[in-house]
Motif scaffolding. Structure first.
Motif, PDB file in Angstrom:
ATOM      1  N   UNK A   9       0.902  -1.189   0.033  1.00  0.00           N
ATOM      2  CA  UNK A   9       0.024   0.098   0.082  1.00  0.00           C
ATOM      3  C   UNK A   9       0.941   1.180  -0.227  1.00  0.00           C
ATOM      4  N   UNK A  10       0.514   2.379  -0.793  1.00  0.00           N
ATOM      5  CA  UNK A  10       1.271   3.615  -0.897  1.00  0.00           C
ATOM      6  C   UNK A  10       1.777   4.174   0.630  1.00  0.00           C
ATOM      7  N   UNK A  26       1.523  -5.818   1.877  1.00  0.00           N
ATOM      8  CA  UNK A  26       1.631  -4.994   3.284  1.00  0.00           C
ATOM      9  C   UNK A  26       0.436  -4.039   2.992  1.00  0.00           C
ATOM     10  N   UNK A  27      -0.240  -3.932   3.981  1.00  0.00           N
ATOM     11  CA  UNK A  27      -1.575  -3.224   3.768  1.00  0.00           C
ATOM     12  C   UNK A  27      -1.134  -1.584   4.234  1.00  0.00           C
ATOM     13  N   UNK A  28      -2.364  -0.900   4.455  1.00  0.00           N
ATOM     14  CA  UNK A  28      -2.279   0.417   4.775  1.00  0.00           C
ATOM     15  C   UNK A  28      -1.906   0.658   6.372  1.00  0.00           C
ATOM     16  N   UNK A  29      -1.128   1.677   6.471  1.00  0.00           N
ATOM     17  CA  UNK A  29      -0.654   2.074   7.850  1.00  0.00           C
ATOM     18  C   UNK A  29       0.070   1.255   8.673  1.00  0.00           C
TER      19      UNK A  29
END
Length: 255
Positions: A9-10, A26-29
């Motif tokens: 995730x960016x 790999x997700x957000x935050x």
């Protein structure tokens, strides 16, 4: 260092010298510290903060939300320290607002294959969870504790520092510091002499811990009587650690 098939995730923050294998998400935050090695087919969801030097093996799921039916999507997080080894298929869930909204894993721990850490747990430092050991929600595991294979720990239970929980034990109640426990339900057997010796406790301290254990478990004393008797052994740090783990118990100790 990051495989092109990995999905990141960016908003994720990846430090220097991090390796991420193929087909990992790999997700957000999510924040990953320097020098971590993330194998293939790992899922890491946020909010999650992972320190430096951790190694996470394939098919682990880190930082997902809990299946606890009380959880309604509130913002919670997972915090992992440094230099942990998280083996294949391990699952670690974030916290809930019913507690401190955090699950916390310390440093230098070894979580072997398919171990599970439930929501709102606190795992100290230098803990070993052997294959398929599982701790329910709100469990506290003290430093240097060992949970053998298939050990199960009921929610809200506290495992004291330097404890050894035997294979397939089912722990319903709190386990005081230094105790070796076996069975279902888990019962105290002795103190963890070898573990204390390896951790630098002196022969005198180990003897004091053994005396405290006998007063608590082998003299037929009521709990308050045993605590008073143990207090008379002095103020050595080993005795204080043992007493503190008893007096802080909210579920009652194994007896």
């Amino acid at each position: 260092m990051i495989h092109p098939s990995a999905v990141i995730d960016p908003s994720a923050k990846i430090a220097d010298k991090v390796t991420i294998g193929p087909w990992t998400m790999i997700g957000a935050d999510v924040e990953i510290g320097e020098g971590c090695e993330i194998s293939s087919h790992v899922v890491i969801k946020g909010p999650t903060i992972i320190g430096a030097g951790n190694k996470i093996y394939q098919f682990s799921t880190i930082g997902d939300d809990t299946p606890d039916v009380k959880y309604k999507g509130e913002p919670t997080r997972l915090i992992i320290g440094d230099n942990n080894v998280i083996r294949e298929g391990v699952t670690i869930h974030r916290g809930t607002i019913q507690d401190n909204s955090e699950t916390i894993i310390g440093s230098n721990n070894l979580l072997m294959a398919y171990a599970h850490v439930g929501h709102d747990c606190v795992i100290g430092d230098n803990v070993i969870m052997v294959n398929n050991a599982s701790v329910s929600g709100h469990v506290y595991v003290g430093d240097w504790a060992i949970l053998s294979g298939y050990a199960l720990v009921h929610q809200y239970v506290h495992i004291g520092p330097h404890c050894f929980i035997g294979p397939a034990a089912f722990v319903y109640h709190d386990v005081p510091a230094f105790i070796t426990a076996f069975g279902s339900p888990a019962e105290p057997r002795t103190i963890n002499r070898e573990g204390l010796k390896r951790r630098g406790y002196s022969a005198e301290q180990i003897s004091l811990a053994n005396q405290a254990y006998k007063l608590l478990y082998r003299r037929g004393l009521k709990l308050d009587e045993a605590i008073k008797a143990i207090t008379k052994l002095g103020d050595d740090p080993a005795i204080m650690q043992f007493l503190n783990s008893i007096e802080k118990s909210t579920r009652g100790i194994i007896r």
